[in-house]
Write an enzyme that holds these catalytic residues in place. Structure first.
Site, mmCIF file in Angstrom:
data_model
loop_
_atom_site.group_PDB
_atom_site.id
_atom_site.type_symbol
_atom_site.label_atom_id
_atom_site.label_comp_id
_atom_site.label_asym_id
_atom_site.label_seq_id
_atom_site.Cartn_x
_atom_site.Cartn_y
_atom_site.Cartn_z
ATOM 1 N N TYR A 36 3.537 23.370 70.395
ATOM 2 C CA TYR A 36 2.630 23.561 69.258
ATOM 3 C C TYR A 36 1.266 22.891 69.516
ATOM 4 O O TYR A 36 0.213 23.529 69.377
ATOM 5 C CB TYR A 36 3.278 22.999 67.985
ATOM 6 C CG TYR A 36 2.446 23.224 66.736
ATOM 7 C CD1 TYR A 36 2.371 24.480 66.151
ATOM 8 C CD2 TYR A 36 1.736 22.181 66.148
ATOM 9 C CE1 TYR A 36 1.604 24.696 65.011
ATOM 10 C CE2 TYR A 36 0.975 22.386 65.008
ATOM 11 C CZ TYR A 36 0.910 23.638 64.450
ATOM 12 O OH TYR A 36 0.142 23.852 63.321
ATOM 13 N N VAL A 91 -0.703 20.244 55.311
ATOM 14 C CA VAL A 91 -0.739 20.967 54.035
ATOM 15 C C VAL A 91 0.711 21.375 53.750
ATOM 16 O O VAL A 91 1.422 21.807 54.665
ATOM 17 C CB VAL A 91 -1.627 22.231 54.150
ATOM 18 C CG1 VAL A 91 -1.632 23.007 52.841
ATOM 19 C CG2 VAL A 91 -3.053 21.855 54.557
ATOM 20 N N ILE A 137 -2.162 28.956 53.938
ATOM 21 C CA ILE A 137 -3.608 28.840 54.143
ATOM 22 C C ILE A 137 -4.254 30.227 54.242
ATOM 23 O O ILE A 137 -5.361 30.450 53.726
ATOM 24 C CB ILE A 137 -3.881 28.000 55.414
ATOM 25 C CG1 ILE A 137 -3.417 26.543 55.194
ATOM 26 C CG2 ILE A 137 -5.356 28.055 55.798
ATOM 27 C CD1 ILE A 137 -3.318 25.718 56.463
ATOM 28 N N LYS A 176 -2.463 24.701 70.225
ATOM 29 C CA LYS A 176 -3.619 24.494 69.346
ATOM 30 C C LYS A 176 -4.806 23.911 70.111
ATOM 31 O O LYS A 176 -5.969 24.234 69.805
ATOM 32 C CB LYS A 176 -3.220 23.595 68.175
ATOM 33 C CG LYS A 176 -2.206 24.253 67.224
ATOM 34 C CD LYS A 176 -2.757 25.539 66.618
ATOM 35 C CE LYS A 176 -1.890 26.068 65.491
ATOM 36 N NZ LYS A 176 -2.460 27.276 64.869
ATOM 37 N N ASP A 189 2.531 42.231 63.949
ATOM 38 C CA ASP A 189 2.854 41.008 64.691
ATOM 39 C C ASP A 189 1.698 40.771 65.662
ATOM 40 O O ASP A 189 1.491 41.561 66.592
ATOM 41 C CB ASP A 189 4.175 41.196 65.443
ATOM 42 C CG ASP A 189 4.586 39.941 66.209
ATOM 43 O OD1 ASP A 189 3.703 39.141 66.576
ATOM 44 O OD2 ASP A 189 5.790 39.773 66.447
ATOM 45 N N VAL A 190 0.956 39.698 65.446
ATOM 46 C CA VAL A 190 -0.273 39.492 66.233
ATOM 47 C C VAL A 190 0.000 39.171 67.697
ATOM 48 O O VAL A 190 -0.933 39.166 68.506
ATOM 49 C CB VAL A 190 -1.181 38.397 65.618
ATOM 50 C CG1 VAL A 190 -1.615 38.763 64.211
ATOM 51 C CG2 VAL A 190 -0.509 37.026 65.662
ATOM 52 N N ASN A 208 -5.474 33.062 61.722
ATOM 53 C CA ASN A 208 -4.742 31.991 61.047
ATOM 54 C C ASN A 208 -3.226 32.040 61.301
ATOM 55 O O ASN A 208 -2.558 31.022 61.180
ATOM 56 C CB ASN A 208 -5.037 32.098 59.543
ATOM 57 C CG ASN A 208 -4.066 31.318 58.694
ATOM 58 O OD1 ASN A 208 -4.183 30.103 58.562
ATOM 59 N ND2 ASN A 208 -3.074 31.998 58.118
ATOM 60 N N ASP A 236 -0.064 40.386 58.250
ATOM 61 C CA ASP A 236 1.074 39.477 58.424
ATOM 62 C C ASP A 236 2.242 40.286 58.982
ATOM 63 O O ASP A 236 2.284 41.506 58.859
ATOM 64 C CB ASP A 236 1.469 38.838 57.088
ATOM 65 C CG ASP A 236 2.150 37.484 57.261
ATOM 66 O OD1 ASP A 236 1.494 36.447 57.002
ATOM 67 O OD2 ASP A 236 3.333 37.459 57.679
HETATM 68 P P1 NDP Z 1 2.639 29.607 56.537
HETATM 69 O O1 NDP Z 1 3.979 29.620 57.190
HETATM 70 O O2 NDP Z 1 2.537 29.283 55.107
HETATM 71 O O3 NDP Z 1 1.927 31.015 56.782
HETATM 72 C C1 NDP Z 1 1.812 31.557 58.067
HETATM 73 C C2 NDP Z 1 1.997 33.060 57.972
HETATM 74 O O4 NDP Z 1 1.742 33.621 59.273
HETATM 75 C C3 NDP Z 1 3.442 33.456 57.613
HETATM 76 O O5 NDP Z 1 3.464 34.484 56.656
HETATM 77 C C4 NDP Z 1 3.991 33.904 58.955
HETATM 78 O O6 NDP Z 1 5.073 34.788 58.866
HETATM 79 C C5 NDP Z 1 2.768 34.541 59.557
HETATM 80 N N1 NDP Z 1 2.943 34.748 60.986
HETATM 81 C C6 NDP Z 1 3.516 33.907 61.879
HETATM 82 N N2 NDP Z 1 3.551 34.470 63.095
HETATM 83 C C7 NDP Z 1 2.972 35.687 62.973
HETATM 84 C C8 NDP Z 1 2.734 36.753 63.879
HETATM 85 N N3 NDP Z 1 3.098 36.673 65.166
HETATM 86 N N4 NDP Z 1 2.116 37.861 63.415
HETATM 87 C C9 NDP Z 1 1.752 37.969 62.125
HETATM 88 N N5 NDP Z 1 1.982 37.001 61.209
HETATM 89 C C10 NDP Z 1 2.589 35.874 61.637
HETATM 90 O O7 NDP Z 1 1.765 28.610 57.431
HETATM 91 P P2 NDP Z 1 0.408 27.776 57.131
HETATM 92 O O8 NDP Z 1 -0.396 28.411 56.081
HETATM 93 O O9 NDP Z 1 0.791 26.373 57.060
HETATM 94 O O10 NDP Z 1 -0.296 27.946 58.563
HETATM 95 C C11 NDP Z 1 -1.463 28.703 58.789
HETATM 96 C C12 NDP Z 1 -2.121 28.171 60.047
HETATM 97 O O11 NDP Z 1 -2.526 26.819 59.829
HETATM 98 C C13 NDP Z 1 -1.222 28.173 61.269
HETATM 99 O O12 NDP Z 1 -1.956 28.579 62.401
HETATM 100 C C14 NDP Z 1 -0.818 26.721 61.402
HETATM 101 O O13 NDP Z 1 -0.479 26.368 62.709
HETATM 102 C C15 NDP Z 1 -2.086 26.031 60.911
HETATM 103 N N6 NDP Z 1 -1.895 24.655 60.486
HETATM 104 C C16 NDP Z 1 -1.110 24.375 59.398
HETATM 105 C C17 NDP Z 1 -0.939 23.063 59.014
HETATM 106 C C18 NDP Z 1 -0.083 22.694 57.838
HETATM 107 O O14 NDP Z 1 0.197 21.493 57.664
HETATM 108 N N7 NDP Z 1 0.361 23.604 57.031
HETATM 109 C C19 NDP Z 1 -1.578 21.949 59.731
HETATM 110 C C20 NDP Z 1 -2.370 22.362 60.842
HETATM 111 C C21 NDP Z 1 -2.513 23.670 61.193
HETATM 112 P P3 NDP Z 1 6.567 34.203 59.166
HETATM 113 O O15 NDP Z 1 6.951 33.449 57.931
HETATM 114 O O16 NDP Z 1 7.377 35.423 59.426
HETATM 115 O O17 NDP Z 1 6.471 33.284 60.363
#
Ligand code: NDP
Length: 250
Positions: A147, A180, A15, A151, A56-57, A83, A34
């Protein structure tokens, strides 16, 4: 330096990447943040106007350094999209404190920390924050004690931000995506969970990254200039329903 700037966390994939692309398509510059450096570099390659920043956020020191680097390179922040997120599903009894903290550290602490570090720049631009929640924060379900709670907290943190920052013209809203097919989701969505989501969603399907990005983009735009403190579910109707959908469909 007059082109607006969006800072999108978790922008290496999913996303976040779709959201970064949408801002770039609209002529914005985008700080793509990221923790996964190789994936981030690959995602940002060839994207004109993108600045990849590894961070790392959940780490306050890294966040301060990252925001300073973004401002040094791009000069302003007009929209912040919090995000970055992690998902870890399991029974309450199996969530030890380390598991709980790992989810909270990114999903809740990360939103707090990045927002706080961006506030001076957002006040200067009268900018907007969009935090990414989840339908798991809107409705409780099994296996999501950390989780879902993280949220739900993000939704309230959004309202706190809206209440306090409105006087500087800074808006804060929350987008709650439905399912998604990203790496995050597909790591925790078993075939049974996928089927259950199809049953429970009026539109009867998963959403796409681009559909969630459109909602985020709207809330960051001037078209949403009088909208703050809101939670928008981009969820195919999941939150609106109760029991009976599968039976009624047949
Ligand atoms: P993805 O795993 O595709 O992308 C998330 C990205 O965030 C990854 O590259 C991940 O890296 C990075 N990330 C995680 N933790 C950190 C951190 N501490 N610092 C910096 N980067 C970080 O996930 P989505 O696109 O699915 O998710 C995006 C958001 O949408 C999230 O907040 C998720 O909870 C929310 N969401 C998603 C849903 C879904 O069905 N997909 C449904 C509802 C909400 P790494 O791979 O190393 O973890």
């Amino acid at each position: 330096m007059t082109r607006p700037v969006a800072l999108v966390t978790g922008a290496a994939r999913g996303i976040g990447l779709a959201t970064a692309r949408l801002f770039l398509d609209d002529g914005w510059r985008v700080a793509m943040v990221d923790r996964d450096a190789p994936a981030l570099d690959a995602a940002a390659e060839g994207l004109e106007g993108a600045l990849p920043v590894v961070c790392d956020v959940s780490d306050p020191v890294q966040v301060e350094t990252m925001v300073a680097a973004v401002l040094a390179s791009l000069g302003r922040i007009d929209a912040l999209v919090n995000n970055a997120g992690v998902a870890d599903f399991g029974p309450i009894a199996e969530h030890d404190f380390a598991r709980w903290r790992a989810v909270m550290a990114t999903n809740l602490d990360g939103v707090f920390l990045v927002s706080q570090a961006c506030i001076p720049a957002l006040k200067a631009s009268r900018g907007a924050i969009v935090n990414i929640g989840s339908i798991s924060g809107l409705r409780a379900s099994t296996l999501r004690v950390a989780y879902g709670t993280s949220k739900a907290a993000v939704m309230h943190l959004t309202r706190q931000q809206a209440a306090e920052l409105g006087e500087w013209g800074v808006r804060a809203n929350c987008v709650c995506p439905g399912p998604v097919r990203t790496r995050l989701a597909m790591a925790v969505h078993s075939p049974e969970i996928v089927a259950a989501y199809h049953d429970a969603i009026p539109l009867n399907r998963y959403g796409s990254e681009a559909e969630i990005a459109q909602a985020i983009r709207f809330l960051c735009s001037d078209a949403a200039s009088y909208i703050t403190g809101q939670v928008l579910a981009a969820d195919g109707g999941f939150e609106a329903t109760g029991i009976g959908l599968p039976a009624l469909r047949r």
